[in-house]
Design a protein around this motif. Structure first.
Motif, PDB file in Angstrom:
ATOM      1  N   ASN A 313      -7.279   7.861  -3.840  1.00 42.62           N
ATOM      2  CA  ASN A 313      -7.025   6.443  -3.583  1.00 42.62           C
ATOM      3  C   ASN A 313      -7.943   5.582  -4.444  1.00 42.62           C
ATOM      4  OD1 ASN A 313      -4.974   6.769  -1.560  1.00 42.62           O
ATOM      5  ND2 ASN A 313      -6.576   7.506  -0.208  1.00 42.62           N
ATOM      6  N   VAL A 314      -7.426   5.159  -5.581  1.00 39.85           N
ATOM      7  CA  VAL A 314      -8.214   4.453  -6.593  1.00 39.85           C
ATOM      8  C   VAL A 314      -7.625   3.068  -6.836  1.00 39.85           C
ATOM      9  CG1 VAL A 314      -9.051   4.547  -8.970  1.00 39.85           C
ATOM     10  CG2 VAL A 314      -8.659   6.664  -7.710  1.00 39.85           C
ATOM     11  N   ASP A 315      -8.491   2.087  -7.016  1.00 46.00           N
ATOM     12  CA  ASP A 315      -8.051   0.764  -7.455  1.00 46.00           C
ATOM     13  C   ASP A 315      -7.847   0.851  -8.968  1.00 46.00           C
ATOM     14  OD1 ASP A 315      -7.660  -1.858  -8.170  1.00 46.00           O
ATOM     15  OD2 ASP A 315      -9.203  -2.651  -6.835  1.00 46.00           O
ATOM     16  N   LEU A 316      -6.615   0.922  -9.397  1.00 47.51           N
ATOM     17  CA  LEU A 316      -6.318   1.143 -10.809  1.00 47.51           C
ATOM     18  C   LEU A 316      -6.727  -0.031 -11.696  1.00 47.51           C
ATOM     19  CD1 LEU A 316      -2.824   2.877 -10.476  1.00 47.51           C
ATOM     20  CD2 LEU A 316      -5.058   3.943 -10.833  1.00 47.51           C
ATOM     21  N   LYS A 317      -7.043  -1.156 -11.085  1.00 43.22           N
ATOM     22  CA  LYS A 317      -7.503  -2.306 -11.863  1.00 43.22           C
ATOM     23  C   LYS A 317      -9.021  -2.302 -12.039  1.00 43.22           C
ATOM     24  CE  LYS A 317      -3.671  -5.291 -10.382  1.00 43.22           C
ATOM     25  NZ  LYS A 317      -3.292  -6.554  -9.692  1.00 43.22           N
ATOM     26  N   LYS A 318      -9.687  -1.358 -11.364  1.00 47.26           N
ATOM     27  CA  LYS A 318     -11.152  -1.325 -11.432  1.00 47.26           C
ATOM     28  C   LYS A 318     -11.655   0.106 -11.640  1.00 47.26           C
ATOM     29  CE  LYS A 318     -11.903  -5.393  -8.484  1.00 47.26           C
ATOM     30  NZ  LYS A 318     -12.560  -5.897  -7.254  1.00 47.26           N
ATOM     31  N   LEU A 319     -11.119   0.785 -12.654  1.00 45.39           N
ATOM     32  CA  LEU A 319     -11.562   2.134 -12.947  1.00 45.39           C
ATOM     33  C   LEU A 319     -13.004   2.087 -13.458  1.00 45.39           C
ATOM     34  CD1 LEU A 319      -8.334   3.513 -14.641  1.00 45.39           C
ATOM     35  CD2 LEU A 319      -9.108   3.837 -12.291  1.00 45.39           C
TER      36      LEU A 319
END
Length: 324
Positions: A313-319
């Motif tokens: 579960n990753v925030d793809l806008k804040k890698l």
């Protein structure tokens, strides 16, 4: 480093087997992947148990589902509540949704927006608090007092630990006896479930807990022989910021071989390499075991090693490798 278990409910391997039957309709039996690249890099034969493909995107769906479907009808009517930085909150919301009951999640305001959105997407209610264990627990007490909801602790809960134990049960069945298993440690739910299962199915397997150096309270606890808490550590591995509790300390103090640390840079590099070489999405907390394996090549070289990939579960806008 033994601990007194007389006053706490410690789950058994029989509880793990019952959990597997109970949660089977609601979770995936996740795949085990291998990587010749990482085998060569580590000098070991690695088996990646991919809980990033699990329902709700994390292993915590196992423990949450076991807790929710263990409730009596009377208790279920009042719903469930928890405090969590993300994955347990969204997993409990997922499980509650499957049973058609209410879920309330107390979450730090700094928790990833993607995880808050997922909680709401599964029908759960988010109540934000300050980013400390004390703030989370205080707000949770208020929620339980006002609603009567069943508190499903993210890790210090026998039902949750038994559910998490089903992960390594599958791993052992799929790949056979291992020389070692490495799993992340924050509060210790997954490592406890791993200890519980492997101590029965493969007692000779060494169990290593992997922890961020910036949130090393489990490491310090392990070496001190008692729980040492860190209230609000700062690490990219947002799922590993919480401290051990009595039930999880029982397993850590009795079954873990060692606690290995990784720096922020090592965690991000392991996450990046996994995305790049294995073509799968994992979150920072999930990359800590691989980071410690690559850092401690002498410990694992020539061994068959299970690696628990706990979530994706990753925030793809804040890698993390894109942050300035």
């Amino acid at each position: 480093m033994k601990t007194d278990t007389q006053e706490i409910d410690i789950p058994t391997f029989d509880d793990v087997k019952k959990a597997r039957e109970r949660i089977a309709p609601y979770v995936h039996r996740t795949p085990v992947l291998t990587s010749s690249y990482f085998n060569e890099l580590s000098g070991a034969e690695l088996f990646f148990k991919c809980e990033n493909f699990q329902k709700a995107g994390a292993f915590k769906a196992r423990g949450a589902s076991n807790a929710v479907f263990s409730l009596s009808e009377a208790q279920a009517e009042k719903g469930v509540a928890t405090h969590s930085s993300g994955n347990h909150a969204l997993s409990l919301s997922y499980a509650a949704g499957r049973r058609g009951i209410k879920a309330i999640a107390v979450m730090p305001r700094t928790a990833p927006e993607a995880k808050k959105a997922a909680v709401r997407g599964y029908g759960g209610e988010v109540r934000e608090c300050e980013p400390s264990t004390a703030a989370r627990e205080a707000m949770l007490e208020e929620v339980v007092a006002s609603t009567g909801a069943d508190f499903v602790h993210p890790y210090n809960d026998a039902r949750v630990i038994a559910g998490q134990g089903t992960c390594s049960l599958e791993l052992n069945e799929d790949v056979g006896p291992l020389d070692a298993v490495v799993a992340p440690i924050g509060g210790g739910g997954m490592i406890s479930g791993t200890c519980l299962t492997m101590s029965h199915m493969s007692p000779s397997t060494k169990i290593y807990a992997a922890e961020p150096k910036n949130a090393d309270d489990a490491y310090r606890s392990f070496h001190a022989g008692e729980i040492i808490e860190d209230d609000a550590p700062q690490t990219v591995a947002d799922g590993l910021k919480v401290s051990l509790r009595p039930r999880t300390w029982h397993f850590v103090s009795n079954y873990v071989t060692d606690v290995l640390l990784a720096t922020e840079e090592e965690i991000i590099e392991a996450m990046y390499l996994t995305w790049q070489r294995m073509k799968i999405v994992i979150e920072p907390s999930c990359a800590v075991p691989l980071a410690t394996i690559l850092k401690n090549r002498d410990v694992f070289a020539g061994k068959r090693v299970g690696v628990i990939l706990t979530g994706g579960n990753v925030d793809l806008k804040k890698l993390p490798w894109m942050q300035s």
